[in-house]
Write an enzyme that holds these catalytic residues in place. Structure first.
Site, PDB file in Angstrom:
ATOM      1  N   ARG A  88      20.912  59.278 -72.421  1.00  0.00           N
ATOM      2  CA  ARG A  88      21.428  58.243 -71.652  1.00  0.00           C
ATOM      3  C   ARG A  88      20.488  57.021 -72.156  1.00  0.00           C
ATOM      4  O   ARG A  88      21.089  55.836 -72.192  1.00  0.00           O
ATOM      5  CB  ARG A  88      21.246  58.252 -70.164  1.00  0.00           C
ATOM      6  CG  ARG A  88      22.213  59.437 -69.583  1.00  0.00           C
ATOM      7  CD  ARG A  88      21.903  59.643 -68.146  1.00  0.00           C
ATOM      8  NE  ARG A  88      22.823  60.484 -67.652  1.00  0.00           N
ATOM      9  CZ  ARG A  88      22.442  61.731 -67.381  1.00  0.00           C
ATOM     10  NH1 ARG A  88      21.370  62.303 -67.726  1.00  0.00           N
ATOM     11  NH2 ARG A  88      23.246  62.852 -66.984  1.00  0.00           N
ATOM     12  N   ASP A 148      23.231  63.594 -59.505  1.00  0.00           N
ATOM     13  CA  ASP A 148      22.295  64.854 -59.937  1.00  0.00           C
ATOM     14  C   ASP A 148      22.034  65.745 -58.499  1.00  0.00           C
ATOM     15  O   ASP A 148      22.059  66.956 -58.563  1.00  0.00           O
ATOM     16  CB  ASP A 148      21.212  64.238 -60.458  1.00  0.00           C
ATOM     17  CG  ASP A 148      21.387  63.180 -61.539  1.00  0.00           C
ATOM     18  OD1 ASP A 148      21.292  63.737 -62.673  1.00  0.00           O
ATOM     19  OD2 ASP A 148      21.622  62.130 -61.339  1.00  0.00           O
ATOM     20  N   ARG A 151      24.973  68.048 -57.844  1.00  0.00           N
ATOM     21  CA  ARG A 151      24.955  69.049 -58.780  1.00  0.00           C
ATOM     22  C   ARG A 151      23.626  69.820 -58.283  1.00  0.00           C
ATOM     23  O   ARG A 151      23.892  71.437 -58.268  1.00  0.00           O
ATOM     24  CB  ARG A 151      24.406  68.531 -60.192  1.00  0.00           C
ATOM     25  CG  ARG A 151      25.640  67.819 -60.799  1.00  0.00           C
ATOM     26  CD  ARG A 151      25.124  67.178 -62.229  1.00  0.00           C
ATOM     27  NE  ARG A 151      26.415  66.528 -62.799  1.00  0.00           N
ATOM     28  CZ  ARG A 151      26.239  65.605 -63.730  1.00  0.00           C
ATOM     29  NH1 ARG A 151      25.108  65.234 -64.074  1.00  0.00           N
ATOM     30  NH2 ARG A 151      27.197  65.266 -64.483  1.00  0.00           N
ATOM     31  N   HIS A 175      17.964  58.838 -63.488  1.00  0.00           N
ATOM     32  CA  HIS A 175      19.142  59.708 -63.693  1.00  0.00           C
ATOM     33  C   HIS A 175      19.367  60.109 -65.358  1.00  0.00           C
ATOM     34  O   HIS A 175      19.747  59.130 -66.055  1.00  0.00           O
ATOM     35  CB  HIS A 175      20.423  58.714 -63.467  1.00  0.00           C
ATOM     36  CG  HIS A 175      21.612  59.346 -63.677  1.00  0.00           C
ATOM     37  ND1 HIS A 175      22.032  60.617 -63.226  1.00  0.00           N
ATOM     38  CD2 HIS A 175      22.516  58.901 -64.520  1.00  0.00           C
ATOM     39  CE1 HIS A 175      23.317  60.932 -63.840  1.00  0.00           C
ATOM     40  NE2 HIS A 175      23.654  59.893 -64.594  1.00  0.00           N
TER      41      HIS A 175
END
Length: 312
Positions: A88, A148, A151, A175
């Site tokens: 990212r 997240d 998840r 993140h």
């Protein structure tokens, strides 16, 4: 500001998935979709609008950045997509210039609204958006680790055989690759993990927990490798944040926002549990963390700060 209007900038996979999720929810009365490709925004608006007879009434239309005026929140999903194998943070420079034009025009049109950033790398770009906007820190937030943490709850629920809604656990920090699971705060049915495992006979080894954390951290990479992008779960995450804002829920969500001394960290945006309502982030909650978790949070802050250092 109108609680009944939300603007979405970016009509790609994430923006269009979120627009449809929001339209189907019945939460707002007007959705404005903005994209550099005006035809794409128009097509998405038309397609979503034709589903409305199966949902509650809502106006869905394409517009320009000037049409963000009056929106309670502008959700920014515009930017380059993450490539297979790309971190990212590697996306940062590619997306800064996109964000710059969007934020400045949006704030001119809608100085009283909130900015919700979903473009990756979301923490560095949330910090950048805050600097560009001149808005108070609480009114600029990123989607952070809301996804997240979801998840993580899915992984824990599958591992321990319970409903994910009965699992409470946070992924904190970036993140991205330096994120970490705050195991000391995790609970199932209001019991800490060690107590739950003792009561139910489940194994609760560090090896199990490390494997769960790794799957959570790598989830986006695995999805991107298979289908090229993530869109449904992040759309649901954005929906949850916008719901907290529109309904002024004071919900605790791990959005990305500016730290101003929490855990000795300043001038960086990252995810900690925060109270989110109509005015954005009301406060960050300094939940008790272990010594190791505080060190992990500081390492994550350093990674984000280093990435954003040249953007000033």
């Amino acid at each position: 500001m109108q609680a009944s209007r939300i603007a979405i900038v970016g009509a790609g996979r994430v923006g269009s998935s979120f627009a449809y999720t929001l339209a189907a929810s019945g939460l707002v009365r007007e959705i404005v979709i903005v994209d550099a490709d005006a035809g794409r925004a128009e097509g998405e608006a038309m397609d979503i609008l034709q589903s409305i007879p199966f949902h509650r009434p809502v106006t869905v239309r394409a517009g320009t950045l000037a049409d963000t005026a009056g929106a309670l929140a502008t959700v920014i999903t515009a930017g380059a997509a993450q490539r297979p194998g790309e971190t990212r943070l590697a996306l940062l420079q590619r997306n800064v210039e996109v964000l710059r034009g969007v934020v400045e025009a949006t704030v001119r049109a809608n100085p009283g609204g909130l900015l919700l950033i979903a473009t990756n790398p979301v923490d560095a770009l949330t910090w950048t958006a805050l600097r560009l906007s001149g808005l108070p820190p609480g009114r600029v937030l990123g989607s952070g680790t809301v996804l997240d943490s979801a998840r993580l709850r899915v992984e824990l629920a599958a591992h321990y055989g319970v409903d994910p809604r009965n699992v409470h656990a946070y992924v904190l920090g970036e993140h991205g690759d330096s994120e970490f699971v705050a195991w000391s705060t995790a609970s199932i049915a209001n019991m800490g993990l060690p107590a739950y495992c003792s009561a139910t006979g489940h194994a609760c080894t560090q090896e199990d927990l490390d494997a769960i954390a790794l799957r959570v951290r790598n989830a986006a990479y695995e999805i991107i490798r298979r289908k090229g992008a993530t869109n449904y779960a992040i759309a649901a995450s954005l929906m949850r944040i916008v719901e907290a804002v529109v309904r002024d829920e004071a919900s605790v969500l791990t959005v990305s926002s500016l730290l101003q001394g929490e855990y000795g960290i300043r001038d960086v945006c990252l995810s900690l549990p925060a109270v989110v309502g109509r005015e954005g982030v009301r406060r960050i909650l300094p939940v008790p963390l272990s010594v190791g978790e505080i060190s992990a949070l500081r390492r994550s802050a350093d990674a984000i700060r280093d990435a954003a250092a040249g953007l000033g």
